[in-house]
Write a protein that holds these residues in place. Structure first.
Motif, PDB file in Angstrom:
ATOM      1  N   LEU A 142       0.821  -1.210   0.000  1.00 50.80           N
ATOM      2  CA  LEU A 142       0.000   0.000   0.000  1.00 50.80           C
ATOM      3  C   LEU A 142       0.857   1.263   0.000  1.00 50.80           C
ATOM      4  CD1 LEU A 142      -2.779  -1.083   2.524  1.00 50.80           C
ATOM      5  CD2 LEU A 142      -2.971  -0.877   0.033  1.00 50.80           C
ATOM      6  N   LYS A 143       1.959   1.224   0.730  1.00 47.27           N
ATOM      7  CA  LYS A 143       2.855   2.379   0.800  1.00 47.27           C
ATOM      8  C   LYS A 143       3.424   2.699  -0.579  1.00 47.27           C
ATOM      9  CE  LYS A 143       7.087   3.859   3.095  1.00 47.27           C
ATOM     10  NZ  LYS A 143       8.182   3.474   3.972  1.00 47.27           N
ATOM     11  N   LYS A 144       3.870   1.677  -1.281  1.00 43.80           N
ATOM     12  CA  LYS A 144       4.465   1.875  -2.602  1.00 43.80           C
ATOM     13  C   LYS A 144       3.421   2.375  -3.603  1.00 43.80           C
ATOM     14  CE  LYS A 144       6.885  -0.613  -6.229  1.00 43.80           C
ATOM     15  NZ  LYS A 144       7.278  -1.947  -6.675  1.00 43.80           N
ATOM     16  N   ALA A 145       2.254   1.756  -3.611  1.00 43.75           N
ATOM     17  CA  ALA A 145       1.214   2.123  -4.575  1.00 43.75           C
ATOM     18  C   ALA A 145       0.696   3.537  -4.334  1.00 43.75           C
ATOM     19  CB  ALA A 145       0.070   1.126  -4.511  1.00 43.75           C
ATOM     20  N   SER A 146       0.585   3.946  -3.079  1.00 47.10           N
ATOM     21  CA  SER A 146       0.021   5.265  -2.777  1.00 47.10           C
ATOM     22  C   SER A 146       0.940   6.399  -3.202  1.00 47.10           C
ATOM     23  CB  SER A 146      -0.271   5.374  -1.281  1.00 47.10           C
ATOM     24  OG  SER A 146       0.936   5.402  -0.544  1.00 47.10           O
ATOM     25  N   LYS A 147       2.223   6.146  -3.323  1.00 52.65           N
ATOM     26  CA  LYS A 147       3.175   7.200  -3.669  1.00 52.65           C
ATOM     27  C   LYS A 147       3.232   7.478  -5.171  1.00 52.65           C
ATOM     28  CE  LYS A 147       4.749   7.881   0.474  1.00 52.65           C
ATOM     29  NZ  LYS A 147       4.702   9.144   1.149  1.00 52.65           N
ATOM     30  N   LEU A 148       2.877   6.523  -5.997  1.00 53.75           N
ATOM     31  CA  LEU A 148       3.024   6.676  -7.444  1.00 53.75           C
ATOM     32  C   LEU A 148       2.268   7.880  -7.985  1.00 53.75           C
ATOM     33  CD1 LEU A 148       4.002   5.670 -10.177  1.00 53.75           C
ATOM     34  CD2 LEU A 148       2.009   4.190 -10.271  1.00 53.75           C
ATOM     35  N   ALA A 149       1.044   8.040  -7.591  1.00 52.91           N
ATOM     36  CA  ALA A 149       0.211   9.091  -8.164  1.00 52.91           C
ATOM     37  C   ALA A 149       0.599  10.488  -7.689  1.00 52.91           C
ATOM     38  CB  ALA A 149      -1.250   8.834  -7.836  1.00 52.91           C
ATOM     39  N   SER A 150       1.289  10.590  -6.557  1.00 57.07           N
ATOM     40  CA  SER A 150       1.552  11.901  -5.978  1.00 57.07           C
ATOM     41  C   SER A 150       2.949  12.457  -6.247  1.00 57.07           C
ATOM     42  CB  SER A 150       1.316  11.835  -4.465  1.00 57.07           C
ATOM     43  OG  SER A 150       2.253  10.964  -3.865  1.00 57.07           O
ATOM     44  N   MET A 151       3.758  11.787  -7.061  1.00 57.60           N
ATOM     45  CA  MET A 151       5.143  12.238  -7.272  1.00 57.60           C
ATOM     46  C   MET A 151       5.465  12.383  -8.751  1.00 57.60           C
ATOM     47  SD  MET A 151       7.275   9.840  -4.708  1.00 57.60           S
ATOM     48  CE  MET A 151       6.997   9.824  -2.966  1.00 57.60           C
ATOM     49  N   ASP A 152       6.399  13.302  -9.014  1.00 61.61           N
ATOM     50  CA  ASP A 152       6.914  13.376 -10.369  1.00 61.61           C
ATOM     51  C   ASP A 152       7.937  12.247 -10.552  1.00 61.61           C
ATOM     52  OD1 ASP A 152       9.741  14.332  -9.867  1.00 61.61           O
ATOM     53  OD2 ASP A 152       8.626  15.970  -8.926  1.00 61.61           O
ATOM     54  N   ALA A 153       8.444  12.082 -11.746  1.00 64.31           N
ATOM     55  CA  ALA A 153       9.290  10.930 -12.072  1.00 64.31           C
ATOM     56  C   ALA A 153      10.570  10.877 -11.254  1.00 64.31           C
ATOM     57  CB  ALA A 153       9.615  10.942 -13.565  1.00 64.31           C
ATOM     58  N   LYS A 154      11.274  12.001 -11.137  1.00 60.70           N
ATOM     59  CA  LYS A 154      12.539  11.993 -10.398  1.00 60.70           C
ATOM     60  C   LYS A 154      12.315  11.717  -8.920  1.00 60.70           C
ATOM     61  CE  LYS A 154      15.535  14.796 -13.278  1.00 60.70           C
ATOM     62  NZ  LYS A 154      16.366  15.978 -13.391  1.00 60.70           N
ATOM     63  N   THR A 155      11.308  12.341  -8.358  1.00 60.75           N
ATOM     64  CA  THR A 155      11.005  12.130  -6.941  1.00 60.75           C
ATOM     65  C   THR A 155      10.588  10.684  -6.698  1.00 60.75           C
ATOM     66  OG1 THR A 155      10.243  14.419  -6.826  1.00 60.75           O
ATOM     67  CG2 THR A 155       9.641  12.994  -4.998  1.00 60.75           C
ATOM     68  N   TYR A 156       9.809  10.141  -7.635  1.00 56.62           N
ATOM     69  CA  TYR A 156       9.371   8.756  -7.477  1.00 56.62           C
ATOM     70  C   TYR A 156      10.556   7.794  -7.567  1.00 56.62           C
ATOM     71  CZ  TYR A 156       6.596   4.534  -7.773  1.00 56.62           C
ATOM     72  OH  TYR A 156       6.064   3.297  -7.535  1.00 56.62           O
ATOM     73  N   LYS A 157      11.494   8.075  -8.452  1.00 55.68           N
ATOM     74  CA  LYS A 157      12.681   7.217  -8.557  1.00 55.68           C
ATOM     75  C   LYS A 157      13.475   7.255  -7.253  1.00 55.68           C
ATOM     76  CE  LYS A 157      16.716   6.199 -11.366  1.00 55.68           C
ATOM     77  NZ  LYS A 157      17.529   6.567 -12.505  1.00 55.68           N
ATOM     78  N   LEU A 158      13.636   8.432  -6.675  1.00 63.04           N
ATOM     79  CA  LEU A 158      14.310   8.541  -5.375  1.00 63.04           C
ATOM     80  C   LEU A 158      13.531   7.794  -4.291  1.00 63.04           C
ATOM     81  CD1 LEU A 158      15.418  12.291  -5.428  1.00 63.04           C
ATOM     82  CD2 LEU A 158      16.889  10.273  -5.620  1.00 63.04           C
ATOM     83  N   TYR A 159      12.208   7.931  -4.345  1.00 62.17           N
ATOM     84  CA  TYR A 159      11.372   7.205  -3.387  1.00 62.17           C
ATOM     85  C   TYR A 159      11.560   5.696  -3.543  1.00 62.17           C
ATOM     86  CZ  TYR A 159       7.441   4.810  -1.421  1.00 62.17           C
ATOM     87  OH  TYR A 159       6.679   3.905  -0.732  1.00 62.17           O
ATOM     88  N   LEU A 160      11.579   5.217  -4.794  1.00 62.91           N
ATOM     89  CA  LEU A 160      11.775   3.783  -5.028  1.00 62.91           C
ATOM     90  C   LEU A 160      13.099   3.296  -4.461  1.00 62.91           C
ATOM     91  CD1 LEU A 160      10.388   3.063  -8.613  1.00 62.91           C
ATOM     92  CD2 LEU A 160       9.448   2.330  -6.423  1.00 62.91           C
ATOM     93  N   LYS A 161      14.139   4.097  -4.597  1.00 58.90           N
ATOM     94  CA  LYS A 161      15.435   3.714  -4.024  1.00 58.90           C
ATOM     95  C   LYS A 161      15.324   3.548  -2.509  1.00 58.90           C
ATOM     96  CE  LYS A 161      18.405   5.944  -7.441  1.00 58.90           C
ATOM     97  NZ  LYS A 161      19.382   7.009  -7.677  1.00 58.90           N
ATOM     98  N   LEU A 196      16.970  -2.867  -7.040  1.00 58.85           N
ATOM     99  CA  LEU A 196      17.590  -1.739  -6.339  1.00 58.85           C
ATOM    100  C   LEU A 196      18.884  -1.325  -7.029  1.00 58.85           C
ATOM    101  CD1 LEU A 196      17.686   0.271  -4.008  1.00 58.85           C
ATOM    102  CD2 LEU A 196      18.797  -1.500  -2.637  1.00 58.85           C
ATOM    103  N   LYS A 197      19.694  -2.304  -7.435  1.00 56.69           N
ATOM    104  CA  LYS A 197      20.944  -1.981  -8.155  1.00 56.69           C
ATOM    105  C   LYS A 197      20.641  -1.290  -9.474  1.00 56.69           C
ATOM    106  CE  LYS A 197      23.797  -5.577  -6.125  1.00 56.69           C
ATOM    107  NZ  LYS A 197      24.497  -6.859  -6.326  1.00 56.69           N
ATOM    108  N   LEU A 198      19.591  -1.733 -10.173  1.00 54.94           N
ATOM    109  CA  LEU A 198      19.183  -1.099 -11.423  1.00 54.94           C
ATOM    110  C   LEU A 198      18.776   0.349 -11.182  1.00 54.94           C
ATOM    111  CD1 LEU A 198      18.471  -1.510 -14.487  1.00 54.94           C
ATOM    112  CD2 LEU A 198      16.167  -2.042 -13.696  1.00 54.94           C
ATOM    113  N   LEU A 199      18.056   0.601 -10.109  1.00 57.27           N
ATOM    114  CA  LEU A 199      17.628   1.966  -9.781  1.00 57.27           C
ATOM    115  C   LEU A 199      18.810   2.873  -9.460  1.00 57.27           C
ATOM    116  CD1 LEU A 199      14.503   1.395  -7.503  1.00 57.27           C
ATOM    117  CD2 LEU A 199      14.536   2.467  -9.767  1.00 57.27           C
ATOM    118  N   GLN A 200      19.850   2.290  -8.881  1.00 53.52           N
ATOM    119  CA  GLN A 200      20.996   3.089  -8.464  1.00 53.52           C
ATOM    120  C   GLN A 200      21.923   3.437  -9.624  1.00 53.52           C
ATOM    121  OE1 GLN A 200      22.419   0.620  -5.228  1.00 53.52           O
ATOM    122  NE2 GLN A 200      21.255   1.785  -3.745  1.00 53.52           N
ATOM    123  N   HIS A 201      21.718   2.808 -10.785  1.00 49.63           N
ATOM    124  CA  HIS A 201      22.582   3.122 -11.940  1.00 49.63           C
ATOM    125  C   HIS A 201      21.972   4.172 -12.774  1.00 49.63           C
ATOM    126  CE1 HIS A 201      24.764  -0.243 -10.539  1.00 49.63           C
ATOM    127  NE2 HIS A 201      25.536  -0.322 -11.589  1.00 49.63           N
TER     128      HIS A 201
END
Length: 182
Positions: free
Chosen positions: A88-107, A177-182
């Motif tokens: 639920l935490k991951k899904a709720s963040k998708l709609a409220s963030m821009d792409a760069k912020t969401y990528k940082l959130y995913l990390k 996670l490694k993919l996100l960090q590259h």
């Protein structure tokens, strides 16, 4: 909406390596969600079976049988709660963030998942195994020798399969996670 966000991420992060199509990433995300749902359903059914068994056969006094069932149910419920919260935490963040912020959130999210995977999951698995171990003396007294051996063999095989699934999921999340960090 998913395609717009993903296209924006790809356009902002162009590099020399090839970038998968947004549709393939969305398909992988949907596949991961389905697998997570299946895991939650399996854990939920296991908890229901354990609670039903405990309700029917729990002795009047608290003993190692009661402790074993309690440990098994508690560890499974904890895992279900963590997985549902995580999902639920991951899904709720998708709609409220821009792409760069969401990528940082995913990390941050997957770093948090690594802590769950490397600390809490092994503890829950060990507690569940110990709870099961506490039940075996009672099973030996209640069931025939052949059925008791069947229970031991099926428990060991089931725990190995579940352990392999958990390890596989940890490996996938670590790679992501490694993919996100590259």
């Amino acid at each position: 909406m998913d395609n717009d966000i993903l296209n924006k991420v790809w356009n902002e992060n162009k590099s020399s390596h090839t970038i998968p199509e947004p549709s393939s990433i969305i398909a992988k995300a949907n596949q991961q969600r389905r697998k997570q749902n299946i895991g939650l359903i399996v854990m939920g059914i296991t908890v229901l079976i354990l609670i039903t068994y405990a309700t029917l056969y729990l002795p009047n006094s608290f003993n190692s049988f009661s402790l074993g069932l309690t440990l098994m149910v508690t560890s499974m419920l904890l895992r279900i709660i963590i997985e549902m919260y995580s999902k639920l935490k991951k899904a709720s963040k998708l709609a409220s963030m821009d792409a760069k912020t969401y990528k940082l959130y995913l990390k941050r999210y997957y770093k948090w998942r690594m802590k769950i995977n490397y600390i809490l999951t092994p503890v829950c698995f060990a507690v569940y195994c110990y709870g099961l171990y506490l039940l075996f003396p009672y099973f030996k007294n209640e069931f025939s020798n052949g059925f008791y051996i069947y229970l031991i063999v099926s428990a060991v095989i089931s725990l190995i399969v579940v352990g392999a699934i958990i390890i596989n999921q940890i490996i996938k999340e670590t790679r992501f996670l490694k993919l996100l960090q590259h």
